[in-house]
Write an enzyme that holds these catalytic residues in place. Structure first.
Site, mmCIF file in Angstrom:
data_model
loop_
_atom_site.group_PDB
_atom_site.id
_atom_site.type_symbol
_atom_site.label_atom_id
_atom_site.label_comp_id
_atom_site.label_asym_id
_atom_site.label_seq_id
_atom_site.Cartn_x
_atom_site.Cartn_y
_atom_site.Cartn_z
ATOM 1 N N HIS A 207 -5.722 1.928 14.701
ATOM 2 C CA HIS A 207 -6.330 0.369 14.251
ATOM 3 C C HIS A 207 -5.012 -0.509 14.427
ATOM 4 O O HIS A 207 -3.768 -0.110 14.688
ATOM 5 C CB HIS A 207 -6.487 0.420 12.759
ATOM 6 N N HIS B 131 -1.956 1.700 16.107
ATOM 7 C CA HIS B 131 -1.180 2.818 15.584
ATOM 8 C C HIS B 131 -2.190 3.695 14.932
ATOM 9 O O HIS B 131 -3.293 3.099 14.486
ATOM 10 C CB HIS B 131 0.062 2.145 14.866
ATOM 11 N N LYS C 126 0.840 -1.271 0.092
ATOM 12 C CA LYS C 126 0.121 0.058 -0.053
ATOM 13 C C LYS C 126 0.828 1.151 0.004
ATOM 14 O O LYS C 126 1.984 1.149 0.712
ATOM 15 C CB LYS C 126 -0.747 0.071 1.382
ATOM 16 N N ASP D 175 -3.198 -3.939 12.510
ATOM 17 C CA ASP D 175 -3.225 -4.529 10.997
ATOM 18 C C ASP D 175 -3.791 -5.895 11.400
ATOM 19 O O ASP D 175 -3.125 -6.755 12.271
ATOM 20 C CB ASP D 175 -1.622 -4.533 10.423
#
Length: 333
Positions: free
Chosen positions: A219, A275, A200, A221
């Site tokens: 969020h 994070h 990404k 991962d």
């Protein structure tokens, strides 16, 4: 265009010294209110050139238990390979808007160029545009999502992915050894050589009110691990001890995030890091995370070797695609 691109909104907002209301976070999320301003502990830095394997394993395992995030230096990926990855990514986002739209994300696919990822419970938007595409395995690569401009884009990404395979293997081996298991255990548990790598590129344009907006909201991962290349503009923050801390930028370092699947496999011994990303008033911030994840059909759960009467399973065992569906739709796991 279903959603107006943040890059275009940023250009319009720059002269107004304001941002549209849908980008203004609630007080409990606003970086000016929630960022810790006292002495900031530095997240661990792991030197991969350390010859003592036991010491290296311990450093990675300790960082994964305590923080769920660490930076790696002397990782062996040539500086010019990373710089070229950054150069071509930056040049893609500098293309005319119409050329970028040729790579727009299609229905039912995460790959491609876009702006909005998932619905926010408060209807808020993040200050970021992105480009997603698989870089490994070769069977997953769909070149229609790999920009043809700049010309070197595809070559640069293939070269970086080739080097990254070694880093991912190193991380998974150390995480296995850190659990007292054979070094192949974690990799095999997440699909072995079928492990997928999704790149990404995050593009956070300059924001006139960085005190009010977030580039990416808080969020963890879903991946096994995430390996991230940042540019020199700071913005990554980590939540620890009930506080949001800035992550110090270290030139030429890679940032490793422990993802949800490693927390599950380790039955909670390793931590998936919470994070978020802040934005900058003067400069565009960019980052290149690669999410290393199982295939959709891979079944992931706590490793049997780590579960027993004294330490019952803390997570359910399920297919990766079912885990992702629940997480993305904010359903209980």
């Amino acid at each position: 265009m279903e959603f107006e691109r943040v890059q275009a909104i940023a250009s319009l907002s720059a002269s107004l010294n304001t941002i549209p209301p849908e980008f203004i976070r609630s007080e409990h999320e606003r970086p000016d209110i929630t960022t810790y301003r006292g002495p900031v502990p530095e997240i661990p830095v792991v030197d991969l050139s350390v010859a003592d394997r036991t010491r290296l394993t311990r450093a990675i395992a300790d960082a994964s238990e305590e923080w769920g995030i660490f930076q790696i230096v002397n990782h062996g990926i040539p500086v010019e390979v990373v710089k070229e990855l950054q150069r071509v990514g930056k040049e893609f986002f500098e293309l005319p808007q119409g050329e970028k739209e040729a790579y727009v994300t299609g229905p039912g696919s995460i790959e491609g160029y876009g702006t909005k990822l998932q619905k926010d419970l408060e209807g808020k938007k993040a200050w970021v545009d992105y480009l997603f595409h698989f870089v490994w395995p070769e069977s997953r690569i769909n070149l229609k999502f790999w920009p043809e401009k700049p010309e070197a884009y595809r070559t640069a990404n293939k070269e970086y992915a080739k080097h990254l395979l070694r880093i991912v293997d190193e991380m998974l081996s150390s995480l296995s050894l850190g659990l007292g298991l054979e070094e192949h255990t974690v990799k095999e548990a997440v699909g072995g050589d079928e492990l997928e790598m999704l790149l990404k590129i995050n593009y956070y344009p300059p924001c006139p009110r960085p005190d009010l907006a977030l580039g990416v909201v808080a969020h963890a991962d879903m991946s096994v691990v995430t390996i991230l290349v940042p540019n020199e503009v700071p913005g990554l923050q980590v939540f620890k001890d009930d506080r949001w801390f800035d992550v110090k930028y270290i030139p030429n370092a890679l940032i490793v995030h422990i993802g949800d699947q490693v927390e599950i496999l380790s039955n909670g011994k390793y931590k998936s890091v919470l994070h978020r990303t802040t934005v900058n008033k003067e400069k565009a911030r960019m980052s290149w995370p690669v999410f290393c994840s199982p295939t959709d059909e891979t079944v992931v759960g706590p490793l049997p070797q780590l579960v027993g009467d004294e330490n019952p399973a803390k997570f359910k065992t399920k297919k990766y695609k079912d885990y992702c569906y629940c997480k993305l739709n904010k359903l209980p796991q």
